[in-house]
Each structure stands twice: as structure tokens, then as C-alpha cells.
Design a protein around this motif. Structure first.
Motif, PDB file in Angstrom:
ATOM      1  N   SER A  32       0.853  -1.198   0.000  1.00 47.53           N
ATOM      2  CA  SER A  32       0.000   0.000   0.000  1.00 47.53           C
ATOM      3  C   SER A  32       0.879   1.235   0.000  1.00 47.53           C
ATOM      4  O   SER A  32       1.985   1.225   0.567  1.00 47.53           O
ATOM      5  CB  SER A  32      -0.946  -0.007   1.205  1.00 47.53           C
ATOM      6  OG  SER A  32      -0.244  -0.190   2.402  1.00 47.53           O
ATOM      7  N   PHE A  34       0.949   5.727  -0.146  1.00 49.55           N
ATOM      8  CA  PHE A  34       0.185   6.932   0.152  1.00 49.55           C
ATOM      9  C   PHE A  34       1.080   8.147  -0.004  1.00 49.55           C
ATOM     10  O   PHE A  34       2.299   8.071   0.136  1.00 49.55           O
ATOM     11  CB  PHE A  34      -0.331   6.910   1.608  1.00 49.55           C
ATOM     12  CG  PHE A  34      -0.997   5.621   1.993  1.00 49.55           C
ATOM     13  CD1 PHE A  34      -0.273   4.606   2.585  1.00 49.55           C
ATOM     14  CD2 PHE A  34      -2.343   5.433   1.773  1.00 49.55           C
ATOM     15  CE1 PHE A  34      -0.875   3.408   2.946  1.00 49.55           C
ATOM     16  CE2 PHE A  34      -2.974   4.246   2.121  1.00 49.55           C
ATOM     17  CZ  PHE A  34      -2.223   3.231   2.707  1.00 49.55           C
ATOM     18  N   TRP A  35       0.437   9.279  -0.236  1.00 47.29           N
ATOM     19  CA  TRP A  35       1.081  10.576  -0.084  1.00 47.29           C
ATOM     20  C   TRP A  35       0.391  11.309   1.059  1.00 47.29           C
ATOM     21  O   TRP A  35      -0.839  11.381   1.122  1.00 47.29           O
ATOM     22  CB  TRP A  35       0.989  11.406  -1.364  1.00 47.29           C
ATOM     23  CG  TRP A  35       1.941  10.965  -2.430  1.00 47.29           C
ATOM     24  CD1 TRP A  35       1.674  10.201  -3.523  1.00 47.29           C
ATOM     25  CD2 TRP A  35       3.340  11.264  -2.508  1.00 47.29           C
ATOM     26  NE1 TRP A  35       2.800   9.997  -4.265  1.00 47.29           N
ATOM     27  CE2 TRP A  35       3.853  10.639  -3.670  1.00 47.29           C
ATOM     28  CE3 TRP A  35       4.223  12.012  -1.713  1.00 47.29           C
ATOM     29  CZ2 TRP A  35       5.187  10.733  -4.056  1.00 47.29           C
ATOM     30  CZ3 TRP A  35       5.553  12.106  -2.091  1.00 47.29           C
ATOM     31  CH2 TRP A  35       6.025  11.467  -3.249  1.00 47.29           C
ATOM     32  N   TYR A  36       1.220  11.858   1.948  1.00 49.95           N
ATOM     33  CA  TYR A  36       0.742  12.710   3.028  1.00 49.95           C
ATOM     34  C   TYR A  36       1.311  14.095   2.812  1.00 49.95           C
ATOM     35  O   TYR A  36       2.349  14.272   2.190  1.00 49.95           O
ATOM     36  CB  TYR A  36       1.223  12.201   4.399  1.00 49.95           C
ATOM     37  CG  TYR A  36       0.425  11.060   4.990  1.00 49.95           C
ATOM     38  CD1 TYR A  36       0.502   9.785   4.440  1.00 49.95           C
ATOM     39  CD2 TYR A  36      -0.373  11.249   6.109  1.00 49.95           C
ATOM     40  CE1 TYR A  36      -0.217   8.734   4.986  1.00 49.95           C
ATOM     41  CE2 TYR A  36      -1.092  10.201   6.674  1.00 49.95           C
ATOM     42  CZ  TYR A  36      -1.008   8.942   6.105  1.00 49.95           C
ATOM     43  OH  TYR A  36      -1.717   7.905   6.658  1.00 49.95           O
ATOM     44  N   LEU A  46      -3.352  12.799   5.445  1.00 50.43           N
ATOM     45  CA  LEU A  46      -3.431  11.915   4.298  1.00 50.43           C
ATOM     46  C   LEU A  46      -3.933  12.698   3.094  1.00 50.43           C
ATOM     47  O   LEU A  46      -5.031  13.261   3.118  1.00 50.43           O
ATOM     48  CB  LEU A  46      -4.357  10.739   4.614  1.00 50.43           C
ATOM     49  CG  LEU A  46      -4.579   9.712   3.523  1.00 50.43           C
ATOM     50  CD1 LEU A  46      -3.273   9.047   3.116  1.00 50.43           C
ATOM     51  CD2 LEU A  46      -5.577   8.659   3.993  1.00 50.43           C
ATOM     52  N   SER A  49      -4.282   8.046  -1.483  1.00 48.01           N
ATOM     53  CA  SER A  49      -3.706   6.718  -1.660  1.00 48.01           C
ATOM     54  C   SER A  49      -3.205   6.630  -3.093  1.00 48.01           C
ATOM     55  O   SER A  49      -3.589   7.408  -3.959  1.00 48.01           O
ATOM     56  CB  SER A  49      -4.766   5.652  -1.415  1.00 48.01           C
ATOM     57  OG  SER A  49      -5.299   5.763  -0.106  1.00 48.01           O
TER      58      SER A  49
ATOM     59  N   SER B  95      -5.499   3.632  12.739  1.00 47.29           N
ATOM     60  CA  SER B  95      -6.067   3.067  11.522  1.00 47.29           C
ATOM     61  C   SER B  95      -6.958   1.887  11.893  1.00 47.29           C
ATOM     62  O   SER B  95      -6.922   1.391  13.022  1.00 47.29           O
ATOM     63  CB  SER B  95      -4.968   2.627  10.552  1.00 47.29           C
ATOM     64  OG  SER B  95      -4.200   1.571  11.093  1.00 47.29           O
ATOM     65  N   GLY B 101      -4.036   3.504   5.187  1.00 50.05           N
ATOM     66  CA  GLY B 101      -3.739   4.879   5.562  1.00 50.05           C
ATOM     67  C   GLY B 101      -4.148   5.164   6.993  1.00 50.05           C
ATOM     68  O   GLY B 101      -5.210   4.735   7.442  1.00 50.05           O
TER      69      GLY B 101
END
Lengths: 110, 113
Positions: A32, A34-36, A46, A49, B95, B101
Motif C-alpha cells: 500500500s 500513500f502521499w501525506y 493523508l 492513496s 487506523s 492509511g
């Protein structure tokens, strides 16, 4: 080699510009992505995704290249409010913690 | 649905005192992470917990630091005998499961004087 690597920047771009960040990860079993976004002295939030097929949210486009093990974030028509540090984050299956890159700093200039 | 709640937001301790940082995860979240961030630096993973279990504490210093996430109540990060080098922002995230996330609280800024 660090598990998640990002160019720290800073990237200084004018308003309206398009800017892209890349991030590489070392664990091929990562599942998985993600960009935060983190503003100065604030908590990370967040942003989006990242999916294998690529995904878009307004001016933001994220892409994943599993073969080369990198993730990208493209920001179009940059706004002053986009100035922040962008964190690349990788997750694995099961009970393992998310791994954060150190972030790429973006400054959008008027 | 309240977000991740951390308290206190700011904590000042003298060297040698104990610091207790609290984190209430989002409703329905059973996974909690603690991270530390020094000024101008990235997030450093400390510990990952589920209810009543420590899943991964590989980022925790071996001494003076401990964490728990009891069946009832918030997760607690405890730092005993604080030193100046413990001064940092401590962020908690939660989470629903591992690998998805996570959402962060606003952090606790610890200052050791």
C-alpha cells in the motif's frame, strides 16, 4: 539503503507551475502506498492513496510503478497553499507499521 | 466522528520527571502508531500497538520509554526521567487495520527544561 527515499528539496516553483515528486521504496513486498502532506508544525494529513492504475484528485495525480519501485505525485497549477512538505508512505501486509519517507519540501512562490 | 485526539498539546517537564502522552484513536480504529519528530527532521517510527498488544516496538529506545494501549481508554506513551534530548513533537496515528492509511492527531509538543 533507506526503505523509502525522497529528494528533500526544496522545490521552489511559481504559482501555476506543474511540479512532480518521486519516491523510491526498497521492499518489493510493499502493498500500500500513500502521499501525506505536512504543514510546518502541524500533523501529517493523508493526501491520497496511490493505486497501480494511477489516480487523480483534482490537481493532484499519483502513480505507482511496481516494476521500478517508485511512486510519483504530480501537482498541476500550483497554488500558494500547496506549500508544504510531502511525505511518501509505504505499507505492508499484516501487522507492520507504515514507513514514512523524510519528505520533500515544496514552496510555491507568487 | 471525532478525529484522533492527543493530549496534552503542549507539555513542559523538568529533567528527571515523567511525561505521559495520551492518544485516543478514531472511533472504530484498533491500531495505533506513535512517531517522534525533531524540528526540521522527518517522522521517526517508535511503536505500533493494537488493543492490549505491542506489535512492533523496534523504534522505541530500550530504556525510559514504554507504551500501552489498554482494552479500555487511550493509548499512553510514557517517558521516564526525561532528558533534554526527549524534547520533540510526538504524533499518534490510528487506523482500522495494518497497512492502510492512518490518521494523525495534532501531536504533543514536549519540552524538557
Amino acid at each position: 539503503r533507506k526503505e523509502v527515499e525522497q529528494d528533500p528539496g526544496p522545490f521552489n516553483v511559481p504559482e501555476g507551475a506543474t511540479v512532480a515528486f518521486n519516491c523510491t521504496y526498497s521492499n518489493s513486498a510493499s502493498q500500500s502506498f500513500f502521499w501525506y502532506r505536512q504543514d510546518c508544525r502541524k500533523e501529517p494529513k493523508l493526501l491520497m492513496s496511490v493505486y497501480s492504475s494511477g489516480n487523480e484528485d483534482g490537481r493532484f495525480t499519483a502513480q505507482l510503478n511496481r516494476a521500478s519501485q517508485y511512486i510519483s505525485l504530480l501537482i498541476r497549477d500550483s497554488k500558494l497553499s500547496d506549500s508544504a512538505t510531502y511525505l511518501c508512505v509505504v505499507g505492508h501486509s499484516g501487522n507492520t507499521p507504515l514507513v514514512f519517507g523524510k519528505g520533500t519540501r515544496l514552496s510555491v512562490i507568487a | 466522528n471525532a478525529g484522533v485526539m492527543q493530549n496534552p498539546r503542549h507539555l513542559v517537564r523538568r529533567r528527571g520527571q515523567e511525561a505521559r502522552l495520551r492518544c485516543s484513536p478514531m472511533k472504530g480504529h484498533s491500531h495505533v502508531y506513535w512517531y517522534r519528530q525533531l524540528p526540521e527532521e522527518g517522522l521517526k517510527f517508535m511503536v505500533y500497538l493494537q488493543k492490549e498488544n505491542i506489535i512492533d516496538e523496534s523504534g522505541m529506545p530500550k530504556e525510559r520509554f514504554s507504551a500501552e494501549f489498554p482494552k479500555e481508554g487511550p493509548s499512553i506513551l510514557r517517558i521516564q526521567q526525561v532528558v533534554r534530548g526527549d524534547s520533540a513533537a510526538y504524533f499518534c496515528a490510528s487506523s482500522t487495520t495494518g497497512g492502510v492509511g492512518a490518521f494523525f492527531g495534532q501531536g504533543t509538543r514536549l519540552t524538557v527544561v
